[in-house]
Enzyme design. Structure first.
Site, PDB file in Angstrom:
ATOM      1  N   LYS A  44     106.890  10.716 -26.097  1.00  0.00           N
ATOM      2  CA  LYS A  44     107.737  11.559 -26.870  1.00  0.00           C
ATOM      3  C   LYS A  44     109.171  11.411 -26.599  1.00  0.00           C
ATOM      4  O   LYS A  44     110.287  11.706 -27.213  1.00  0.00           O
ATOM      5  CB  LYS A  44     107.489  13.143 -26.894  1.00  0.00           C
ATOM      6  N   SER A 277      94.832  13.071 -24.027  1.00  0.00           N
ATOM      7  CA  SER A 277      94.659  12.292 -25.684  1.00  0.00           C
ATOM      8  C   SER A 277      94.531  10.912 -25.321  1.00  0.00           C
ATOM      9  O   SER A 277      94.096  10.135 -26.322  1.00  0.00           O
ATOM     10  CB  SER A 277      95.972  12.649 -26.372  1.00  0.00           C
TER      11      SER A 277
HETATM   12  N1  PMP Z   1      99.157  13.261 -27.264  1.00  0.00           N
HETATM   13  C1  PMP Z   1      99.922  14.064 -26.322  1.00  0.00           C
HETATM   14  C2  PMP Z   1      99.648  14.227 -25.008  1.00  0.00           C
HETATM   15  C3  PMP Z   1     101.257  14.652 -27.418  1.00  0.00           C
HETATM   16  O1  PMP Z   1     101.946  15.507 -26.413  1.00  0.00           O
HETATM   17  C4  PMP Z   1     101.183  14.393 -28.447  1.00  0.00           C
HETATM   18  C5  PMP Z   1     102.298  15.094 -29.194  1.00  0.00           C
HETATM   19  N2  PMP Z   1     102.471  16.430 -29.168  1.00  0.00           N
HETATM   20  C6  PMP Z   1     100.244  13.701 -29.007  1.00  0.00           C
HETATM   21  C7  PMP Z   1      99.368  12.941 -28.379  1.00  0.00           C
HETATM   22  C8  PMP Z   1     100.343  13.540 -30.671  1.00  0.00           C
HETATM   23  O2  PMP Z   1     101.494  12.505 -31.157  1.00  0.00           O
HETATM   24  P1  PMP Z   1     102.026  12.882 -32.302  1.00  0.00           P
HETATM   25  O3  PMP Z   1     102.783  14.139 -32.440  1.00  0.00           O
HETATM   26  O4  PMP Z   1     102.855  11.793 -32.568  1.00  0.00           O
HETATM   27  O5  PMP Z   1     101.007  12.676 -33.316  1.00  0.00           O
END
Ligand code: PMP
Length: 317
Positions: A44, A277
């Site tokens: 991010k 994730s």
């Molecule tokens: N994994 C983590 C740890 C995240 O913080 C986020 C975003 N909040 C995502 C995956 C998903 O990414 P995106 O918002 O670009 O879909």
């Protein structure tokens, strides 16, 4: 050679890509892009600096103004770094369901942190749809009260455009274009939409698969059983406003257990230390093994670091 960055902001992006060597796949090779190499240890950082510089170009913010964000922690730490360097005040609004590492880190980076208690009946260490809605409401109230600039990643096209121009194009150049498929867990959808757009523009036959929790296969059009899962950062059963169905070749889902197993296995056998994730993305990539030809290359991202989850049960065993 003289190689000194002008500030930490120049250290964002150009993250390493690593081949996994210890998966049990028969056919595919999995390449992971280590987004925890960014300055606040997450993908991010890329969109945080992108959204702030976009607002500066448009004359929306000036030094000393408040910037505010609803965040599961990662966009917040990225914005905290950008705001610290550029002289903006930053407020992060987050659910108590996120790990304490993220709020502690935000405070260390100079952010004001507002924690929204979990809704009655919701589980610790998970952020359900109800929790997420409560954080949204609080963020809207505070934005108005502080006359803050909210670079809302859910609706801001800079989110996916940054991934198209940076992450996506880095993936193409790092693999020399040898990619058969890409998978990514969906929160705001910026990672999936941006990277998939870059890949499909490069070669339209690269298959792109969004990843959702098994219990909340909302985008896939299945009934949502519960949004109380462990894979923080997404899986809120929300359709991102800029969701683009034409990029989707099929939907993948993973359980909490599959995501945790993949993250633990990567840490213990490959020395790659990511969060829930990241584990979900690798577990999802592995599901393509049966249907893809021998030697096919599947790319994914590891959005953040395992260090952000030490207080959760991910690495407690
Ligand atoms: N994994 C983590 C740890 C995240 O913080 C986020 C975003 N909040 C995502 C995956 C998903 O990414 P995106 O918002 O670009 O879909």
């Amino acid at each position: 050679m003289y190689d000194v960055k002008a500030s930490i902001l120049s250290a964002i992006g150009n993250t390493p890509m690593v081949k996994l060597n210890r998966t049990s796949c028969k056919n595919i090779e999995i390449y992971v892009k280590l987004e925890y190499y960014n300055p606040s240890f997450s993908i991010k950082d890329r969109i945080a600096i992108g959204m702030i510089e976009d607002a500066e170009r448009k004359g929306i913010i000036k030094r000393g103004d408040y910037v505010i964000a609803k965040t599961s922690g990662n966009t917040g730490t990225g914005l905290a770094i950008a705001c610290a360097v550029k002289g903006y005040r930053f407020m992060a609004v987050m659910s108590a369901g996120n790990t304490v590492e993220k709020s502690q880190m935000l405070k260390a980076l100079g952010a004001e942190v507002v924690i929204v208690p979990q809704q009655p009946g919701e589980e610790p260490n998970t952020v359900s749809r109800k929790d997420n809605e409560a954080v949204e409401k609080k963020t809207e109230e505070l934005t108005e009260k502080l006359h803050a600039y909210r670079p809302n990643q859910y609706i801001n096209p800079v989110n996916y455009l940054v991934h198209e121009y940076t992450t996506g194009n880095e993936i193409i150049s790092q693999t020399d274009g040898n990619i058969d498929a890409f998978v990514a867990y969906v929160g705001t959808g910026g990672t999936f939409v941006g990277i998939s757009s870059a890949l499909k523009k490069f070669r339209s036959d690269i298959k792109c698969y969004p990843v959702e929790p098994e219990s909340a296969q909302f985008l896939a059009g299945k009934p949502v059983i519960t949004t109380r899962h462990k894979i923080q950062g997404g899986g809120h059963a929300i359709k991102p406003p800029y969701w683009d169905e034409s990029l989707v070749d099929g939907y993948l889902s993973v359980s909490d257990e599959e995501a945790m197993f993949a993250a633990r296995h990567m840490a213990a056998t490959e020395g790659i230390f990511t969060g829930y994730s990241g584990g979900a993305n690798v577990a999802a990539a592995m599901k393509l093994d049966d249907t893809m030809g021998r030697g096919s290359i599947v790319v994914t991202v590891l959005p953040d670091s395992g260090l952000k989850y030490l207080s959760s049960d991910l690495y407690k065993y």
